[in-house]
Design a protein around this motif. Structure first.
Motif, short mmCIF file in Angstrom:
data_model
loop_
_atom_site.label_atom_id
_atom_site.label_comp_id
_atom_site.label_asym_id
_atom_site.label_seq_id
_atom_site.Cartn_x
_atom_site.Cartn_y
_atom_site.Cartn_z
N ILE A 1 -9.40 -3.12 -7.91
CA ILE A 1 -9.10 -2.03 -6.97
C ILE A 1 -10.18 -0.97 -7.11
CG2 ILE A 1 -7.42 -0.29 -6.27
CD1 ILE A 1 -5.30 -1.92 -7.85
N LEU A 2 -10.78 -0.59 -6.00
CA LEU A 2 -11.72 0.53 -5.96
C LEU A 2 -11.07 1.65 -5.17
CD1 LEU A 2 -14.49 1.79 -6.50
CD2 LEU A 2 -15.35 0.61 -4.47
N THR A 3 -10.77 2.76 -5.83
CA THR A 3 -9.99 3.82 -5.20
C THR A 3 -10.82 4.77 -4.35
OG1 THR A 3 -10.22 5.29 -7.12
CG2 THR A 3 -8.34 3.77 -7.10
N SER A 4 -12.05 5.05 -4.78
CA SER A 4 -12.85 6.08 -4.10
C SER A 4 -14.28 6.05 -4.63
CB SER A 4 -12.26 7.47 -4.34
OG SER A 4 -12.20 7.74 -5.74
N ILE A 5 -15.18 6.66 -3.85
CA ILE A 5 -16.57 6.83 -4.27
C ILE A 5 -16.97 8.27 -3.97
CG2 ILE A 5 -18.98 6.19 -3.82
CD1 ILE A 5 -17.98 3.41 -3.05
N GLY A 6 -17.47 8.97 -4.96
CA GLY A 6 -17.90 10.36 -4.77
C GLY A 6 -18.89 10.75 -5.83
N PRO B 1 -9.14 1.44 -0.10
CA PRO B 1 -8.65 2.26 1.02
C PRO B 1 -9.68 2.25 2.16
CG PRO B 1 -9.51 3.67 -0.71
CD PRO B 1 -9.61 2.27 -1.23
N SER B 2 -9.19 2.25 3.38
CA SER B 2 -10.12 2.19 4.52
C SER B 2 -10.84 3.51 4.76
CB SER B 2 -9.36 1.78 5.79
OG SER B 2 -8.28 2.67 6.04
N ASN B 3 -10.42 4.59 4.09
CA ASN B 3 -11.12 5.87 4.25
C ASN B 3 -12.16 6.10 3.16
OD1 ASN B 3 -9.48 6.37 2.04
ND2 ASN B 3 -8.62 8.29 2.82
N SER C 1 7.15 11.56 -6.25
CA SER C 1 7.20 12.98 -6.63
C SER C 1 5.84 13.64 -6.60
CB SER C 1 7.80 13.13 -8.03
OG SER C 1 6.99 12.46 -8.99
N ALA C 2 4.77 12.85 -6.58
CA ALA C 2 3.41 13.40 -6.59
C ALA C 2 3.00 13.83 -5.18
CB ALA C 2 2.43 12.37 -7.12
N PRO C 3 2.53 15.06 -5.00
CA PRO C 3 2.19 15.55 -3.66
C PRO C 3 0.81 15.10 -3.21
CG PRO C 3 1.80 17.28 -5.27
CD PRO C 3 2.38 16.11 -6.03
N GLY C 4 0.57 15.22 -1.90
CA GLY C 4 -0.77 15.01 -1.36
C GLY C 4 -0.97 13.68 -0.66
N GLU C 5 -1.85 13.70 0.35
CA GLU C 5 -2.16 12.46 1.07
C GLU C 5 -2.88 11.47 0.17
OE1 GLU C 5 -4.38 10.81 5.12
OE2 GLU C 5 -3.83 12.93 4.93
N HIS C 6 -3.75 11.97 -0.72
CA HIS C 6 -4.47 11.05 -1.60
C HIS C 6 -3.50 10.29 -2.51
CE1 HIS C 6 -3.84 14.56 -4.13
NE2 HIS C 6 -4.25 13.89 -5.19
N MET C 7 -2.40 10.95 -2.92
CA MET C 7 -1.41 10.26 -3.74
C MET C 7 -0.65 9.22 -2.90
SD MET C 7 -1.30 10.85 -6.93
CE MET C 7 -1.61 12.02 -8.25
N ALA C 8 -0.44 9.52 -1.64
CA ALA C 8 0.19 8.54 -0.76
C ALA C 8 -0.68 7.30 -0.61
CB ALA C 8 0.47 9.16 0.61
N ILE C 9 -1.99 7.50 -0.42
CA ILE C 9 -2.93 6.38 -0.31
C ILE C 9 -2.96 5.59 -1.62
CG2 ILE C 9 -5.34 5.72 0.00
CD1 ILE C 9 -3.99 6.53 2.59
N ASN C 10 -2.93 6.32 -2.74
CA ASN C 10 -2.88 5.63 -4.04
C ASN C 10 -1.66 4.72 -4.14
OD1 ASN C 10 -5.23 6.92 -4.86
ND2 ASN C 10 -4.16 8.49 -6.03
N SER C 11 -0.53 5.21 -3.64
CA SER C 11 0.69 4.40 -3.70
C SER C 11 0.57 3.17 -2.82
CB SER C 11 1.91 5.24 -3.31
OG SER C 11 1.97 5.48 -1.91
N LEU C 12 -0.13 3.28 -1.70
CA LEU C 12 -0.35 2.13 -0.82
C LEU C 12 -1.15 1.04 -1.53
CD1 LEU C 12 0.72 4.05 1.41
CD2 LEU C 12 -1.08 3.15 2.91
N LEU C 13 -2.16 1.46 -2.31
CA LEU C 13 -2.95 0.50 -3.07
C LEU C 13 -2.06 -0.26 -4.06
CD1 LEU C 13 -6.04 2.78 -3.80
CD2 LEU C 13 -6.08 0.71 -2.39
#
Length: 485
Positions: free
Chosen positions: A199-204, A244-246, A303-315
């Motif tokens: 799983i690759l979550t993000s690149i920054g 993630p597609s984003n 319980s974790a807030p934020g869109e990034h946490m939602a995307i994490n849960s999708l993964l």
């Protein structure tokens, strides 16, 4: 440790060693495999562990730590060239295995991986890897025996220790892999781990101390990209990957996936995503999420807030689905997931005069990518309240030649959140203050807290965000103590 994989005979044969004291004389019930490394958080040597001593300077430390632990059942592995220096170690009455080479940990990790018949899942990314790993562990451990990283340790030696310590009854391993050691490539790590799923979550931008730092953000992103995609190296047959597609440089990542893995899927808000995010909202202290899989809708909350946490849960849900768990099983298990301390967790307290204070705790780390997500999330959860930011420099990951320019540009992101007050610390934040002169700059925690307690009047939200070297965990704990007393 129950169901320990290692026996004295297997260790002796694998490492071509000789027992100074044979374990049968002392009992054999070892726990984790442990080594010491330079420039990392190190676990303690203990009498109930398999303790690997790799440097002469560690001999006395091992003696002191094992003596203090007062535990037994483990052993010591040490180079035979140090045999003349183990007189103190002999006093511990532990089995000692003398070995000719210094690669015991790597050899043990490789051997354990070969013997493991379950699935090994690797997670990496500039931000989100710890959360995804935690979510996956919460889901899988509701049904299977699962090993994950100890604490937040994700360097090479950390993950090799975890793999070498894998119990015989483990069915899954979920390991996050970090990019924080100079001259250590992710490729070196996964060559031993040989993931079934990656799983690759993000690149920054970040970790410029571990990879070559260049003058432009674009070049730095390219460097991070080339390092992070190594998570797809050395995967076993029937390999599977999810992203993630984003994600930044999405097309580049997909091109790598096509050449590296047998099957991959994406999650996010795009029509082509295998798990689609349809709707998300923060309500009643819950992140309520609506997703679609194969044109069937499912809803759950974390319980974790934020869109990034939602995307994490999708993964996490996507990987669990691939393994064979239903969405209902995953959503039920995710109820137990909580953000780790210092990683965008919410702390609610009432101070000594009755004011309600919510601390958005990001004291554990800070990168440009995680800070952007933190601002977006804080903006969502703090609507209608007084907002105060306490920010430390983003220095843990060494932004290279962009250190000054990034902290100057940070002023634009802060203004978008409409903070009522902004308090800052750290040398690099002096550049920020030049662009955001209304901020209050402090040299120490006590002065900052004194000013804060004088300035806020009613219920409020406080955002704490800094790299680990700023020690904002100490600031957080001191602030909570002052508020309550």
């Amino acid at each position: 440790m129950p169901n320990c994989f290692w026996t004295p005979e297997v260790l002796k044969d694998l490492l071509n060693g000789s027992w100074f004291f044979f374990p049968d004389q002392y009992g054999w019930d070892p726990g984790y495999v442990t080594v010491k490394s330079v420039k990392r958080v190190n676990p303690q040597f203990r009498g109930d562990k398999i303790n690997i001593i790799r440097r002469s300077g560690e001999i006395e430390k091992a003696f002191e730590e094992i003596k203090q632990s007062k535990k037994r059942g483990g052993c010591i592995i040490i180079r035979d060239i140090f045999e003349s220096r183990i007189s103190n170690l002999l006093k511990l009455n532990l089995p000692i295995l003398l070995v000719p080479e210094n690669g015991a940990l790597v050899d043990m990790a490789k051997h354990r991986r070969t013997a493991f018949n379950g699935s090994l899942i690797c997670v990496t990314g500039t931000a989100g890897k710890t959360s995804v790993r935690g979510m996956l562990h919460a889901i899988l451990s509701s049904k299977y025996n699962v090993l994950q990283n100890r604490h937040n340790w994700n360097f090479k030696d950390h993950v090799f220790e975890d793999l070498a310590s894998l119990a015989t009854d483990a069915e899954f391993v979920v390991l996050e892999v970090g990019l924080g050691q100079k001259n250590v490539r992710i490729a070196e790590i996964v060559d031993v781990l040989k993931p079934n799923i990656s799983i690759l979550t993000s690149i920054g931008v970040g970790h410029m101390d571990a990879i070559e730092s260049t003058a432009s953000v674009e070049d730095e992103l390219e460097s991070v990209f080339s390092s992070k995609i190594e998570i797809f190296n050395s995967m076993v047959n029937d390999s599977f990957a999810v992203i993630p597609s984003n994600i930044v440089m999405f097309d580049n990542v997909v091109n790598v996936l096509k050449d590296s893995v047998q099957e991959y899927e994406t999650v996010g808000s795009q029509k082509t995503d295998s798990v689609k995010l349809l709707k998300r909202e923060w309500s009643d202290e819950e992140n309520r999420i609506l997703i679609s899989i194969d044109d069937i809708n499912y809803s759950y909350s974390i319980s974790a807030p934020g869109e990034h946490m939602a995307i994490n849960s999708l993964l996490a849900v996507n990987v669990a689905k691939k393994i064979g768990m239903s969405v209902s099983e995953s959503s039920e298990a995710l109820k137990s997931f909580k953000s780790r301390s210092g990683r965008a967790s919410l702390i609610k307290i009432e101070d000594c005069v009755g004011r309600k204070v919510t601390i958005f705790d990001g004291s554990r780390n800070s990168t440009p990518l995680s800070l952007k997500s933190a601002f977006d999330t804080f903006d969502e959860v703090s609507k209608g309240y007084e907002r105060i930011a306490i920010l430390g420099e983003v220095g843990e990951f060494h932004l290279g030649e962009n250190m000054e320019s990034y902290h100057r540009e940070l002023a634009n992101d802060v203004r978008k959140v409409n903070f009522d007050k902004v308090f800052v610390m750290g040398n690099a934040m002096k550049f920020f203050v030049e662009e955001y002169p209304e901020a209050f700059y402090f040299e120490n925690f006590d002065d900052l807290i004194d000013k804060l307690l004088l300035d806020f009047k009613g219920d409020c939200y406080l955002m704490l965000k800094a790299s680990a070297h700023m020690k904002f965990k100490v600031l957080r704990d001191t602030l909570i103590n002052r508020l309550k007393n």
